[in-house]
Design a protein around this motif. Structure first.
Motif, short mmCIF file in Angstrom:
data_model
loop_
_atom_site.label_atom_id
_atom_site.label_comp_id
_atom_site.label_asym_id
_atom_site.label_seq_id
_atom_site.Cartn_x
_atom_site.Cartn_y
_atom_site.Cartn_z
N PRO A 116 21.20 6.44 80.01
CA PRO A 116 21.56 5.34 80.86
C PRO A 116 21.72 4.25 79.57
O PRO A 116 20.82 4.09 79.27
N ILE A 117 22.81 4.95 79.38
CA ILE A 117 23.78 4.18 77.60
C ILE A 117 23.26 2.42 77.74
O ILE A 117 23.31 1.86 76.53
N HIS A 118 23.37 2.05 78.90
CA HIS A 118 23.11 0.51 79.20
C HIS A 118 21.54 -0.13 79.84
O HIS A 118 22.04 -1.15 80.02
N GLY A 119 20.66 1.02 79.94
CA GLY A 119 19.89 0.70 79.81
C GLY A 119 19.19 0.72 81.75
O GLY A 119 19.96 1.08 82.48
N SER A 120 18.51 -0.08 82.46
CA SER A 120 18.16 -0.04 83.56
C SER A 120 17.68 -1.77 83.60
O SER A 120 17.43 -2.39 83.28
N ILE A 121 17.86 -1.77 85.42
CA ILE A 121 17.71 -3.15 85.82
C ILE A 121 16.99 -2.75 86.57
O ILE A 121 16.25 -4.08 86.73
N TRP A 122 16.16 -2.40 86.37
CA TRP A 122 14.53 -0.98 86.86
C TRP A 122 13.95 -1.87 86.34
O TRP A 122 12.06 -1.46 86.58
N HIS A 123 14.06 -1.84 84.58
CA HIS A 123 12.61 -1.96 83.84
C HIS A 123 13.56 -3.01 82.57
O HIS A 123 14.31 -3.89 83.08
N LEU A 124 11.71 -3.99 82.77
CA LEU A 124 11.46 -5.36 82.29
C LEU A 124 10.44 -5.11 80.67
O LEU A 124 10.04 -4.08 80.64
N ARG A 125 11.60 -5.58 80.30
CA ARG A 125 10.79 -5.17 78.46
C ARG A 125 10.71 -7.30 78.06
O ARG A 125 10.92 -8.11 78.83
N CYS A 126 9.39 -7.07 77.50
CA CYS A 126 8.50 -7.82 77.25
C CYS A 126 9.84 -8.83 75.60
O CYS A 126 9.77 -7.73 74.87
N THR A 127 9.47 -9.76 75.65
CA THR A 127 10.56 -10.42 74.29
C THR A 127 9.71 -10.28 73.48
O THR A 127 9.99 -11.27 72.22
N ALA A 128 8.27 -10.94 73.33
CA ALA A 128 7.87 -11.10 72.44
C ALA A 128 6.50 -10.03 71.93
O ALA A 128 6.43 -9.72 70.70
N CYS A 129 6.32 -8.84 73.17
CA CYS A 129 5.68 -7.69 71.99
C CYS A 129 6.75 -6.82 72.53
O CYS A 129 6.09 -5.24 72.40
N GLY A 130 7.06 -6.32 72.60
CA GLY A 130 8.02 -5.17 73.39
C GLY A 130 7.98 -4.38 74.51
O GLY A 130 8.80 -3.82 74.70
#
Ligand code: APR
Length: 241
Positions: A116-130
């Motif tokens: 999935p080279i553009h990622g997943s809309i069902w995954h959330l990433r923290c902009t602070a701790c990653g």
């Protein structure tokens, strides 16, 4: 032999098949494409919202778009095109499915070798701790925050101007380079580096088959162009295998 029969014959002989899909393969599931008619969301263009700058400027607007997309995609199911690729994977010794789609419908259909080279809309990433977590809740707060550090969460997808995961991209490049056949389905072939993968396969000697409603910049040099709906063409393409 008509084009469909030629494409069937090419696939039947192949031991190593790489597939590249774009938004068009999910269109018949009800997931809007980015550039086709019926665009994506009100009068906003993806290029305006899917950027780090837009998120920094107005995270609530960008999140509103993603809350809307998650709600819509949650009601969508894999279509016969997704299922045809599952069948193709099961009868191909070396198979890789590279997708630009973030909707997760290939995985929901049962595809296993997915990049999935553009990622997943069902995954959330923290902009602070990653930290990255899968979170399919549709009742997220307007601005979701990280359970670990309280930082602002963002969708774990690749935005314009951002680079792809280098390891995923390397695996996608290798899958294109080693393919005997590359099947390109439902992509306008204008966004790099995904758009260049078909060329990588072609230059390494693969036969490229394109399935799309309309011609793309690749149509002039691919082996076979099959014009029509992926949900109708792919099942016929793999039924003979
Ligand atoms: N069957 C086959 N092809 C279809 C169908 C269908 N039912 N419906 C639409 N298409 C084709 C369109 O003709 C178009 O060529 O699918 C393609 C969709 O193109 P885009 O909307 O540009 O989607 P995509 O190519 O996946 O975009 C690439 O751009 O916005 C970014 O990151 C986003 O992953 C996306 C990338």
């Amino acid at each position: 032999m008509d084009d469909l029969e030629r494409a069937q014959d090419i696939l039947a002989r192949a031991e190593r098949i790489t597939v590249l899909t774009g938004a068009g393969i999910s269109a018949e599931s009800g997931v809007p494409t980015f550039r086709g008619a019926g665009g994506l969301w009100e009068n906003h263009r993806p290029e305006e919202l899917a950027t780090p700058q837009a998120f920094a400027r107005d995270p609530e607007l960008v999140w509103r778009w993603y809350h809307w997309r998650r709600g819509l995609i949650a009601r969508c199911r894999p279509n016969p095109a997704h299922r045809a690729l599952v069948a193709l994977e099961r009868c191909t010794p070396r198979f890789t499915l590279i997708t630009q789609n973030v909707d997760g419908l290939h995985q929901a259909a049962g595809s296993r070798q997915v990049l999935p080279i553009h990622g997943s809309i069902w995954h959330l990433r923290c902009t602070a701790c990653g930290t990255v977590r899968e979170d399919r809740r549709l009742d997220l707060p307007a601005l979701p925050t990280c359970d670990d550090c309280g930082g602002l969460l963002r969708p774990d997808v690749v935005w314009f101007g951002e680079s792809l995961d280098p390891e995923l991209l390397q695996r996608a490049w290798q899958a294109a380079h080693q393919a005997e056949v590359m099947l390109v389905v439902g992509t306008s072939a204008v966004v790099q580096p995904a758009a260049g993968l078909a060329q990588v396969a072609h230059e390494a000697g693969a036969a490229v088959i394109e399935v799309n409603l309309e011609p793309t910049p690749n149509s002039g040099w691919v082996e076979v162009v099959l014009l029509g709906k992926a949900g109708e063409i792919l099942p016929r393409l793999v039924e003979a295998l």
